[in-house]
Design a protein around this motif. Sequence first.
Motif, PDB file in Angstrom:
ATOM      1  N   HIS A 117       0.728  -1.150  -0.134  1.00 16.88           N
ATOM      2  CA  HIS A 117      -0.025   0.082  -0.080  1.00 16.88           C
ATOM      3  C   HIS A 117       0.757   1.076  -0.057  1.00 16.88           C
ATOM      4  O   HIS A 117       0.556   2.264  -0.779  1.00 16.88           O
ATOM      5  CB  HIS A 117      -0.692  -0.026   1.212  1.00 16.88           C
ATOM      6  N   ILE A 118       2.102   1.236   0.860  1.00 15.08           N
ATOM      7  CA  ILE A 118       2.805   2.547   0.833  1.00 15.08           C
ATOM      8  C   ILE A 118       3.500   2.662  -0.377  1.00 15.08           C
ATOM      9  O   ILE A 118       3.414   4.031  -0.999  1.00 15.08           O
ATOM     10  CB  ILE A 118       3.928   2.053   1.771  1.00 15.08           C
ATOM     11  N   ARG A 200       1.763  16.960  -0.569  1.00 10.96           N
ATOM     12  CA  ARG A 200       0.290  17.291  -0.129  1.00 10.96           C
ATOM     13  C   ARG A 200      -0.376  16.068  -0.439  1.00 10.96           C
ATOM     14  O   ARG A 200      -1.396  15.427  -0.025  1.00 10.96           O
ATOM     15  CB  ARG A 200      -0.179  18.468  -0.868  1.00 10.96           C
ATOM     16  N   GLN A 201      -0.108  15.384  -1.770  1.00 18.18           N
ATOM     17  CA  GLN A 201      -0.843  14.153  -2.151  1.00 18.18           C
ATOM     18  C   GLN A 201      -0.459  12.920  -1.265  1.00 18.18           C
ATOM     19  O   GLN A 201      -1.230  12.023  -1.187  1.00 18.18           O
ATOM     20  CB  GLN A 201      -0.381  13.898  -3.590  1.00 18.18           C
ATOM     21  N   LEU A 202       0.735  13.030  -0.817  1.00 19.45           N
ATOM     22  CA  LEU A 202       1.182  11.833  -0.159  1.00 19.45           C
ATOM     23  C   LEU A 202       0.508  11.824   1.335  1.00 19.45           C
ATOM     24  O   LEU A 202      -0.009  10.937   1.892  1.00 19.45           O
ATOM     25  CB  LEU A 202       2.565  11.859   0.028  1.00 19.45           C
ATOM     26  N   VAL A 208      -0.836   6.879   4.504  1.00 23.78           N
ATOM     27  CA  VAL A 208       0.279   7.683   5.073  1.00 23.78           C
ATOM     28  C   VAL A 208      -0.039   8.942   5.923  1.00 23.78           C
ATOM     29  O   VAL A 208      -1.163   9.583   5.566  1.00 23.78           O
ATOM     30  CB  VAL A 208       0.985   7.924   3.411  1.00 23.78           C
ATOM     31  N   GLN A 209       0.775   9.047   6.827  1.00 19.43           N
ATOM     32  CA  GLN A 209       0.602  10.262   7.653  1.00 19.43           C
ATOM     33  C   GLN A 209       1.970  10.832   8.349  1.00 19.43           C
ATOM     34  O   GLN A 209       2.958  10.100   8.088  1.00 19.43           O
ATOM     35  CB  GLN A 209      -0.132   9.570   9.014  1.00 19.43           C
ATOM     36  N   SER A 210       1.933  11.957   8.661  1.00 23.52           N
ATOM     37  CA  SER A 210       3.066  12.534   9.288  1.00 23.52           C
ATOM     38  C   SER A 210       4.124  13.041   8.240  1.00 23.52           C
ATOM     39  O   SER A 210       5.432  12.569   8.446  1.00 23.52           O
ATOM     40  CB  SER A 210       3.566  11.718  10.415  1.00 23.52           C
ATOM     41  N   VAL A 211       3.748  13.339   7.304  1.00 20.40           N
ATOM     42  CA  VAL A 211       4.529  13.741   6.287  1.00 20.40           C
ATOM     43  C   VAL A 211       5.556  14.971   6.464  1.00 20.40           C
ATOM     44  O   VAL A 211       4.744  15.985   6.635  1.00 20.40           O
ATOM     45  CB  VAL A 211       3.929  13.450   4.609  1.00 20.40           C
ATOM     46  N   SER A 212       6.618  14.819   6.486  1.00 26.44           N
ATOM     47  CA  SER A 212       7.534  15.845   6.691  1.00 26.44           C
ATOM     48  C   SER A 212       8.730  16.190   5.822  1.00 26.44           C
ATOM     49  O   SER A 212       9.360  15.249   5.713  1.00 26.44           O
ATOM     50  CB  SER A 212       7.932  16.325   8.367  1.00 26.44           C
ATOM     51  N   LEU A 213       9.106  17.413   5.507  1.00 26.59           N
ATOM     52  CA  LEU A 213      10.398  17.704   4.887  1.00 26.59           C
ATOM     53  C   LEU A 213      11.500  17.768   5.724  1.00 26.59           C
ATOM     54  O   LEU A 213      11.808  18.383   6.583  1.00 26.59           O
ATOM     55  CB  LEU A 213      10.516  18.880   3.866  1.00 26.59           C
ATOM     56  N   THR A 214      12.452  16.685   5.630  1.00 24.31           N
ATOM     57  CA  THR A 214      13.738  16.497   6.349  1.00 24.31           C
ATOM     58  C   THR A 214      14.869  17.575   6.002  1.00 24.31           C
ATOM     59  O   THR A 214      15.710  18.066   6.820  1.00 24.31           O
ATOM     60  CB  THR A 214      14.296  15.257   6.901  1.00 24.31           C
ATOM     61  N   LYS A 215      15.219  17.269   4.518  1.00 20.25           N
ATOM     62  CA  LYS A 215      16.243  18.047   4.217  1.00 20.25           C
ATOM     63  C   LYS A 215      16.026  18.410   2.548  1.00 20.25           C
ATOM     64  O   LYS A 215      15.330  17.512   1.909  1.00 20.25           O
ATOM     65  CB  LYS A 215      17.585  17.053   4.104  1.00 20.25           C
ATOM     66  N   SER A 216      16.420  19.498   2.158  1.00 21.55           N
ATOM     67  CA  SER A 216      16.259  19.917   0.843  1.00 21.55           C
ATOM     68  C   SER A 216      17.482  20.612   0.619  1.00 21.55           C
ATOM     69  O   SER A 216      17.818  21.708   1.092  1.00 21.55           O
ATOM     70  CB  SER A 216      14.948  20.771   0.629  1.00 21.55           C
ATOM     71  N   GLU A 217      18.160  20.463  -0.710  1.00 22.00           N
ATOM     72  CA  GLU A 217      19.556  20.902  -1.257  1.00 22.00           C
ATOM     73  C   GLU A 217      19.422  21.220  -2.632  1.00 22.00           C
ATOM     74  O   GLU A 217      18.814  20.217  -3.391  1.00 22.00           O
ATOM     75  CB  GLU A 217      20.452  20.464  -0.552  1.00 22.00           C
ATOM     76  N   GLU A 230      14.609  15.081   1.052  1.00 18.99           N
ATOM     77  CA  GLU A 230      14.346  13.754   1.918  1.00 18.99           C
ATOM     78  C   GLU A 230      13.234  13.959   2.653  1.00 18.99           C
ATOM     79  O   GLU A 230      12.807  14.882   3.547  1.00 18.99           O
ATOM     80  CB  GLU A 230      15.506  13.557   2.636  1.00 18.99           C
ATOM     81  N   LEU A 231      12.211  13.078   2.567  1.00 10.75           N
ATOM     82  CA  LEU A 231      11.180  13.118   3.232  1.00 10.75           C
ATOM     83  C   LEU A 231      10.866  12.044   4.235  1.00 10.75           C
ATOM     84  O   LEU A 231      11.307  10.967   3.964  1.00 10.75           O
ATOM     85  CB  LEU A 231       9.809  13.076   2.427  1.00 10.75           C
ATOM     86  N   THR A 232      10.213  12.280   5.434  1.00 10.23           N
ATOM     87  CA  THR A 232       9.941  11.152   6.413  1.00 10.23           C
ATOM     88  C   THR A 232       8.479  11.023   6.578  1.00 10.23           C
ATOM     89  O   THR A 232       7.803  12.078   6.701  1.00 10.23           O
ATOM     90  CB  THR A 232      10.628  11.237   8.034  1.00 10.23           C
ATOM     91  N   ALA A 233       7.748   9.751   6.606  1.00 14.53           N
ATOM     92  CA  ALA A 233       6.562   9.623   6.914  1.00 14.53           C
ATOM     93  C   ALA A 233       6.329   8.372   7.894  1.00 14.53           C
ATOM     94  O   ALA A 233       7.206   7.709   8.053  1.00 14.53           O
ATOM     95  CB  ALA A 233       5.856   9.619   5.461  1.00 14.53           C
ATOM     96  N   ALA A 234       5.123   8.022   8.050  1.00 15.65           N
ATOM     97  CA  ALA A 234       4.861   6.981   8.947  1.00 15.65           C
ATOM     98  C   ALA A 234       3.473   6.216   8.022  1.00 15.65           C
ATOM     99  O   ALA A 234       2.757   6.931   7.605  1.00 15.65           O
ATOM    100  CB  ALA A 234       4.355   7.287  10.341  1.00 15.65           C
ATOM    101  N   TYR A 235       3.419   4.861   8.229  1.00 17.02           N
ATOM    102  CA  TYR A 235       2.319   4.318   8.047  1.00 17.02           C
ATOM    103  C   TYR A 235       1.008   4.289   8.836  1.00 17.02           C
ATOM    104  O   TYR A 235       1.331   4.516  10.015  1.00 17.02           O
ATOM    105  CB  TYR A 235       2.696   2.656   7.913  1.00 17.02           C
ATOM    106  N   GLU A 236      -0.074   4.544   8.226  1.00 19.11           N
ATOM    107  CA  GLU A 236      -1.370   4.773   8.931  1.00 19.11           C
ATOM    108  C   GLU A 236      -2.291   3.748   8.705  1.00 19.11           C
ATOM    109  O   GLU A 236      -2.548   3.322   7.502  1.00 19.11           O
ATOM    110  CB  GLU A 236      -1.887   6.061   8.430  1.00 19.11           C
ATOM    111  N   VAL A 237      -2.986   3.281   9.816  1.00 16.68           N
ATOM    112  CA  VAL A 237      -3.892   1.963   9.563  1.00 16.68           C
ATOM    113  C   VAL A 237      -5.262   2.759   8.694  1.00 16.68           C
ATOM    114  O   VAL A 237      -5.793   3.753   9.611  1.00 16.68           O
ATOM    115  CB  VAL A 237      -4.405   1.268  10.950  1.00 16.68           C
TER     116      VAL A 237
END
Length: 253
Positions: A117-118, A200-202, A208-217, A230-237
């Motif tokens: 699903h991810i 936004r779409q993710l 998927v939840q808790s999408v955040s931008l960790t690094k951009s260059e 670099e994005l970080t996210a978590a799986y959501e039931v």
Amino acid sequence: MMLEINLAPGSRKGARKSAGFALPSGLASIGSNIRDPWLLGSAASVVAAVAVVGILFTGQSARAGELETRLESALRDSTRYAKVLDARHRLTAERDSVHRQLQIIRTIDDNRYNWAHILDEISRALPAYTWLTIIEQTSKTPLPPGTDSVAQAAATPSSAAAKKKDTAVVTPDTVTVHPPLTFRVIGQTVDIQALTMFMRQLESSPFVQSVSLTKSEIVIVEGKDVTQFELTAAYEVPPAGVVQTSPLVVPVR
């Protein structure tokens, strides 16, 4: 003719009476002593005490016999109930074992499609002119359901566990239905707005939840400036109804 005159009246009559019956001297002394009221009270007290002791002894003997009978009956009931309780404990243990096995099977079945699903949601949310280079899990990989945590700790002892190796620490072997799953996505894009659209779409995905931008260059790829992120996210039931399942029917000949 001679006349006899009794000058002591009653002497003959008393002699006549005494001539009929006379008590021995010992009994006569006892009879004279019995007339003492304190002695009579003591004798009565002794007789009453003996009677009370006899009554109490008879009652206690009957009570002891009744208690002995009740004790034997209780011992027989205890033996019978002990067997019933032992059978009940065995059945309860078997029921808990079956329940746990079903929970393990349900956990495996619920989580085996998480990454599918991810990846599907990432592919669907990926905009044009954006590509990904790394997708990896960042959360700790959970133990397989049903794995003994004590055996796992013994296989990988820590420094604290090495100091207390003589002390047996038993932790409950629990089954986590939905273990936490976090991941990171590293990619590149030629349009910064495409990165915003991708996030936004993710985030709008039910998986998927808790999408955040960790690094951009800015990096140079084949002589062109591109944005590496670099994005970080978590799986959501997902909520009920999002995933539809159907039973597998296998024809039997």
